[in-house]
Design a protein around this motif. Structure first.
Motif, short mmCIF file in Angstrom:
data_model
loop_
_atom_site.label_atom_id
_atom_site.label_comp_id
_atom_site.label_asym_id
_atom_site.label_seq_id
_atom_site.Cartn_x
_atom_site.Cartn_y
_atom_site.Cartn_z
N TYR A 148 0.30 4.47 -1.89
CA TYR A 148 -0.66 5.26 -1.73
C TYR A 148 -0.56 6.34 -0.69
O TYR A 148 -1.20 7.13 -0.39
CB TYR A 148 -2.08 4.65 -1.48
CG TYR A 148 -2.40 3.67 -2.80
CD1 TYR A 148 -2.71 4.04 -3.61
CD2 TYR A 148 -2.37 2.38 -2.61
CE1 TYR A 148 -3.29 3.52 -5.06
CE2 TYR A 148 -2.78 1.37 -3.60
CZ TYR A 148 -3.13 2.00 -4.54
OH TYR A 148 -3.50 1.19 -5.61
N PHE A 149 0.61 6.13 0.25
CA PHE A 149 0.84 7.12 1.13
C PHE A 149 1.71 8.21 0.58
O PHE A 149 2.30 8.32 -0.19
CB PHE A 149 1.51 6.30 2.31
CG PHE A 149 1.23 5.04 2.77
CD1 PHE A 149 -0.47 5.03 2.81
CD2 PHE A 149 1.71 3.96 3.18
CE1 PHE A 149 -1.13 4.23 3.31
CE2 PHE A 149 1.08 2.93 3.66
CZ PHE A 149 -0.29 2.86 3.71
N ILE A 202 -9.28 0.72 3.49
CA ILE A 202 -8.15 0.46 3.78
C ILE A 202 -8.03 -0.34 5.25
O ILE A 202 -7.20 -1.27 5.53
CB ILE A 202 -7.24 1.63 3.87
CG1 ILE A 202 -5.67 1.14 3.50
CG2 ILE A 202 -7.37 2.60 4.99
CD1 ILE A 202 -4.97 2.25 2.97
N TRP A 251 -5.26 8.70 8.05
CA TRP A 251 -3.85 8.27 8.38
C TRP A 251 -3.79 6.95 9.06
O TRP A 251 -4.82 6.39 9.38
CB TRP A 251 -3.24 9.47 9.33
CG TRP A 251 -4.10 9.61 10.64
CD1 TRP A 251 -5.03 10.53 11.04
CD2 TRP A 251 -3.82 8.77 12.02
NE1 TRP A 251 -5.59 10.28 12.17
CE2 TRP A 251 -4.76 9.20 12.81
CE3 TRP A 251 -3.14 7.79 12.42
CZ2 TRP A 251 -4.96 8.99 14.19
CZ3 TRP A 251 -3.25 7.24 13.62
CH2 TRP A 251 -4.15 7.93 14.54
N CYS A 308 1.50 6.82 8.60
CA CYS A 308 1.35 7.25 7.16
C CYS A 308 0.31 7.93 6.91
O CYS A 308 -0.94 7.68 7.64
CB CYS A 308 1.26 6.14 6.31
SG CYS A 308 2.81 4.60 6.68
N TYR A 353 -5.54 6.86 -3.94
CA TYR A 353 -6.02 5.52 -3.28
C TYR A 353 -7.15 4.87 -3.99
O TYR A 353 -7.39 3.80 -4.63
CB TYR A 353 -6.26 5.34 -1.94
CG TYR A 353 -6.60 4.21 -1.10
CD1 TYR A 353 -6.00 3.00 -1.30
CD2 TYR A 353 -7.79 4.41 -0.45
CE1 TYR A 353 -6.51 1.89 -0.73
CE2 TYR A 353 -8.18 3.19 0.00
CZ TYR A 353 -7.59 1.82 0.17
OH TYR A 353 -8.11 0.83 0.74
N LEU A 388 -2.64 9.01 4.18
CA LEU A 388 -3.17 8.30 2.87
C LEU A 388 -3.46 9.43 2.04
O LEU A 388 -4.45 10.33 2.29
CB LEU A 388 -4.40 7.59 3.20
CG LEU A 388 -5.18 6.53 2.03
CD1 LEU A 388 -4.08 5.75 1.38
CD2 LEU A 388 -6.46 6.33 2.66
N LEU A 425 0.60 -1.31 0.13
CA LEU A 425 -0.06 -0.11 -0.01
C LEU A 425 0.94 1.35 -0.07
O LEU A 425 0.32 2.37 -0.23
CB LEU A 425 -1.00 0.02 1.15
CG LEU A 425 -2.02 -1.08 1.35
CD1 LEU A 425 -2.66 -1.33 2.43
CD2 LEU A 425 -3.03 -0.82 0.19
#
Length: 208
Positions: free
Chosen positions: A24-25, A176, A57, A139, A146, A141, A21
């Motif tokens: 996407y951060f 997520i 986040w 992180c 995303y 997002l 993932l």
């Protein structure tokens, strides 16, 4: 180490990892914190106003691998939420684990601490998380990336676009959380996140 017994509706889920993932951060907003005083990440990192440009986040903790332990979103102040987490993680855990009452999260059995009268749940939760690992990543997002949403020059010009703008952050949070099986995440049943989880369970293949 936390008890990681997955609840029945989610036992067949394929859990997405931090590495899967990571694209996407927002890379420049990733924060690493270590409770090991010898680590280069032992200093509490600064959280700038730039974090308030985003809404969702995630908190990862290192066990055998990086595990997503929490996902959250804020309408107005992601900066404050992350600062609160970073304040709690290094604090002393002064609860007797044998006497600590636990209840289910959305995805796991008996992991969420039950606060005593007068205790703040968030404070208790993040101190518990801080007691369970020494290495953490926070992180942020990029929700549009995303969800594959395009930024229009004139946004929200019709009802469909307005619905997306209103709902996208809660939907992304729930999606997520579902993909990572975030350990301590809990839905609001009547809200968008609760409806998203119900849909995901019924349409699992769409959320892989």
């Amino acid at each position: 180490m936390i008890n990681m017994e997955i609840r029945d509706p989610y036992k067949g889920n394929c859990i997405r990892s931090y590495n899967e993932l990571n694209n996407y951060f927002v890379p420049e907003l990733e924060l690493r914190y270590s409770k090991n005083p010898k680590s280069k990440d032992s200093k509490i990192p600064e959280v700038t106003e730039e974090y308030n440009s985003y809404r969702v986040w995630l908190l990862f903790a290192e066990f055998e691998d990086w595990v997503c332990v929490q996902v959250a979103h804020s309408k107005t102040d992601v900066k404050e939420e992350i600062e609160f987490v970073l304040k709690c993680l290094p604090q002393k855990w002064n609860r007797n684990d044998c006497e600590l009452k636990l209840k289910d999260s959305q995805f796991y059995k008996c992991v969420c601490p039950v606060p005593d009268k007068g205790e703040d749940y968030r404070d208790l939760l993040y101190r518990k998380i801080g007691n369970e690992s020494t290495e953490f990543i926070i992180c942020v997002l990029d929700v549009d990336k995303y969800l594959g949403l395009e930024k229009n020059a004139e946004p929200n010009k019709n009802d469909a676009e307005r619905i997306i703008e209103i709902c996208k952050n809660q939907y992304a949070e729930a999606k997520i959380a579902y993909q990572t099986l975030a350990v301590y995440w809990r839905k609001v049943s009547s809200a968008i996140d609760g409806q998203t989880i119900s849909y995901a369970v019924e349409h699992e293949s769409e959320f892989k």
